[in-house]
Write a protein that holds these residues in place. Structure first.
Motif, PDB file in Angstrom:
ATOM      1  N   UNK A  23       0.810  -1.222   0.000  1.00 55.16           N
ATOM      2  CA  UNK A  23       0.000   0.000   0.000  1.00 55.16           C
ATOM      3  C   UNK A  23       0.846   1.275   0.000  1.00 55.16           C
ATOM      4  N   UNK A  24       2.028   1.205   0.616  1.00 55.27           N
ATOM      5  CA  UNK A  24       2.903   2.387   0.633  1.00 55.27           C
ATOM      6  C   UNK A  24       3.370   2.712  -0.782  1.00 55.27           C
ATOM      7  N   UNK A  25       3.866   1.708  -1.478  1.00 52.29           N
ATOM      8  CA  UNK A  25       4.359   1.923  -2.848  1.00 52.29           C
ATOM      9  C   UNK A  25       3.243   2.399  -3.758  1.00 52.29           C
ATOM     10  N   UNK A  26       2.057   1.781  -3.658  1.00 53.90           N
ATOM     11  CA  UNK A  26       0.982   2.160  -4.584  1.00 53.90           C
ATOM     12  C   UNK A  26       0.503   3.570  -4.303  1.00 53.90           C
ATOM     13  N   UNK A  27       0.497   3.988  -3.055  1.00 50.01           N
ATOM     14  CA  UNK A  27       0.120   5.370  -2.755  1.00 50.01           C
ATOM     15  C   UNK A  27       1.149   6.354  -3.313  1.00 50.01           C
ATOM     16  N   UNK A  28       2.413   6.033  -3.180  1.00 51.53           N
ATOM     17  CA  UNK A  28       3.464   6.914  -3.709  1.00 51.53           C
ATOM     18  C   UNK A  28       3.396   6.969  -5.229  1.00 51.53           C
ATOM     19  N   UNK A  29       3.308   5.804  -5.858  1.00 57.85           N
ATOM     20  CA  UNK A  29       3.253   5.749  -7.323  1.00 57.85           C
ATOM     21  C   UNK A  29       2.006   6.468  -7.842  1.00 57.85           C
ATOM     22  N   UNK A  30       0.866   6.241  -7.207  1.00 53.87           N
ATOM     23  CA  UNK A  30      -0.381   6.856  -7.669  1.00 53.87           C
ATOM     24  C   UNK A  30      -0.357   8.373  -7.502  1.00 53.87           C
ATOM     25  N   UNK A  31       0.173   8.861  -6.403  1.00 47.58           N
ATOM     26  CA  UNK A  31       0.264  10.318  -6.218  1.00 47.58           C
ATOM     27  C   UNK A  31       1.220  10.936  -7.233  1.00 47.58           C
ATOM     28  N   UNK A  32       2.305  10.229  -7.505  1.00 43.82           N
ATOM     29  CA  UNK A  32       3.224  10.712  -8.531  1.00 43.82           C
ATOM     30  C   UNK A  32       2.516  10.752  -9.888  1.00 43.82           C
ATOM     31  N   UNK A  33       1.728   9.738 -10.150  1.00 35.98           N
ATOM     32  CA  UNK A  33       0.986   9.701 -11.416  1.00 35.98           C
ATOM     33  C   UNK A  33      -0.006  10.864 -11.496  1.00 35.98           C
ATOM     34  N   UNK A  48      -5.301   4.932 -19.730  1.00 34.37           N
ATOM     35  CA  UNK A  48      -5.870   3.602 -19.492  1.00 34.37           C
ATOM     36  C   UNK A  48      -4.777   2.532 -19.505  1.00 34.37           C
ATOM     37  N   UNK A  49      -3.865   2.633 -20.452  1.00 30.23           N
ATOM     38  CA  UNK A  49      -2.758   1.667 -20.478  1.00 30.23           C
ATOM     39  C   UNK A  49      -1.921   1.790 -19.214  1.00 30.23           C
ATOM     40  N   UNK A  50      -1.714   3.018 -18.761  1.00 27.91           N
ATOM     41  CA  UNK A  50      -0.972   3.240 -17.521  1.00 27.91           C
ATOM     42  C   UNK A  50      -1.665   2.602 -16.329  1.00 27.91           C
ATOM     43  N   UNK A  51      -2.975   2.783 -16.263  1.00 31.69           N
ATOM     44  CA  UNK A  51      -3.746   2.207 -15.155  1.00 31.69           C
ATOM     45  C   UNK A  51      -3.715   0.678 -15.212  1.00 31.69           C
ATOM     46  N   UNK A 116      -6.823   2.323  -8.844  1.00 35.40           N
ATOM     47  CA  UNK A 116      -6.368   3.713  -8.749  1.00 35.40           C
ATOM     48  C   UNK A 116      -6.494   4.502 -10.042  1.00 35.40           C
ATOM     49  N   UNK A 117      -7.490   4.162 -10.847  1.00 30.67           N
ATOM     50  CA  UNK A 117      -7.707   4.901 -12.095  1.00 30.67           C
ATOM     51  C   UNK A 117      -7.961   6.378 -11.887  1.00 30.67           C
ATOM     52  N   UNK A 118      -8.542   6.746 -10.754  1.00 37.36           N
ATOM     53  CA  UNK A 118      -8.812   8.163 -10.506  1.00 37.36           C
ATOM     54  C   UNK A 118      -7.519   8.987 -10.449  1.00 37.36           C
ATOM     55  N   UNK A 119      -6.425   8.380 -10.044  1.00 36.38           N
ATOM     56  CA  UNK A 119      -5.139   9.074 -10.017  1.00 36.38           C
ATOM     57  C   UNK A 119      -4.606   9.293 -11.434  1.00 36.38           C
ATOM     58  N   UNK A 178      -5.118   7.531   1.423  1.00 42.04           N
ATOM     59  CA  UNK A 178      -5.905   7.289   0.216  1.00 42.04           C
ATOM     60  C   UNK A 178      -7.242   8.020   0.228  1.00 42.04           C
ATOM     61  N   UNK A 179      -7.987   7.869   1.306  1.00 40.79           N
ATOM     62  CA  UNK A 179      -9.338   8.429   1.365  1.00 40.79           C
ATOM     63  C   UNK A 179      -9.378   9.920   1.097  1.00 40.79           C
ATOM     64  N   UNK A 180      -8.649  10.733   1.862  1.00 39.54           N
ATOM     65  CA  UNK A 180      -8.688  12.180   1.641  1.00 39.54           C
ATOM     66  C   UNK A 180      -8.177  12.593   0.253  1.00 39.54           C
ATOM     67  N   UNK A 181      -7.175  11.883  -0.252  1.00 41.59           N
ATOM     68  CA  UNK A 181      -6.635  12.249  -1.564  1.00 41.59           C
ATOM     69  C   UNK A 181      -7.657  11.956  -2.664  1.00 41.59           C
ATOM     70  N   UNK A 182      -8.308  10.804  -2.573  1.00 49.62           N
ATOM     71  CA  UNK A 182      -9.338  10.468  -3.555  1.00 49.62           C
ATOM     72  C   UNK A 182     -10.497  11.454  -3.455  1.00 49.62           C
ATOM     73  N   UNK A 183     -10.900  11.806  -2.235  1.00 50.13           N
ATOM     74  CA  UNK A 183     -11.967  12.792  -2.046  1.00 50.13           C
ATOM     75  C   UNK A 183     -11.585  14.124  -2.689  1.00 50.13           C
ATOM     76  N   UNK A 184     -10.315  14.514  -2.557  1.00 57.75           N
ATOM     77  CA  UNK A 184      -9.838  15.761  -3.151  1.00 57.75           C
ATOM     78  C   UNK A 184      -9.945  15.713  -4.674  1.00 57.75           C
ATOM     79  N   UNK A 185      -9.597  14.588  -5.277  1.00 61.79           N
ATOM     80  CA  UNK A 185      -9.670  14.457  -6.735  1.00 61.79           C
ATOM     81  C   UNK A 185     -11.107  14.676  -7.209  1.00 61.79           C
TER      82      UNK A 185
END
Length: 194
Positions: A23-33, A48-51, A116-119, A178-185
């Motif tokens: 979960x740490x890596x995916x949060x970092x990668x997704x925020x970077x994305x 879509x290919x990225x996701x 994490x498509x929303x990212x 994750x929750x607050x960041x997704x809510x922000x998006x």
């Protein structure tokens, strides 16, 4: 404690590392994305290919994490935890419930909603409110935790229950990011529509 937890087993530490890493890596990668579109750019500008690429990574590392957990359990002391038939039935019921949560969440969200498509800028039209989201706020994490618990009970490894508590704590921490960041998006999208 020594009779239920073998701290000399290196497999235990590999398992704990993989549990925290995912979960740490995916949060970092997704925020970077979200901020820099690194994966999208590497894959020719197709979000879509990225996701889908990230989904493949997350799924693969999830399988590795589960394998490392199983190896860790095998190296830990075995202690009967429940009387029969509960020792067999309860793990089966918990695992089935956990898989139901995970699989029904994936079905309801689709691949891009799950991974994490929303990212990547792939937003859902509306919040999913059907099963299992009408029962649980975070059914993926709850389902995964149930599966960790079931596996510990199936293998009769008290250390697995301690690892499961660690999983739960890691997931709670991940949700705080994750929750607050997704809510922000989604809030930004709603503000643009006004």
């Amino acid at each position: 404690m020594d009779s239920i937890l073998d701290t000399s087993a290196t497999s235990l530490y590999f398992s704990l590392f993989s549990i925290a890493f995912n979960p740490t890596a995916w949060n970092i990668v997704a925020r970077n994305e979200y901020k820099h579109k690194t994966i999208t750019r590497l894959l020719g500008g197709n979000a879509r290919h990225g996701c889908y690429f990230l989904a493949l990574l997350i799924f693969s590392f999830g399988i590795l994490r589960d394998h490392l957990y199983q190896l860790a359990l095998i190296d830990q002391p075995r202690v009967p935890l429940l009387p029969e038939p509960l020792a067999t039935l309860l793990p089966i019921v918990l695992f089935a419930a956990g898989q139901l949560c995970v699989l029904s969440s994936t079905y309801a969200l689709g691949i891009t909603g799950t991974f994490l498509g929303d990212y990547f800028g792939i937003l859902m039209d509306h919040r999913v409110e059907g099963f299992p989201f009408n029962v649980l706020r975070d059914p993926m994490y709850v389902g995964s935790t149930l599966c960790f618990t079931a596996t510990a009970l199936w293998y009769e490894r008290p250390a697995g229950l301690l690892i499961t508590m660690y999983v739960y704590i890691v997931y709670l921490i991940a949700l705080r990011f994750e929750g607050p960041f997704t809510d922000m998006i989604y809030s930004k999208r709603a503000a643009k529509k006004e």
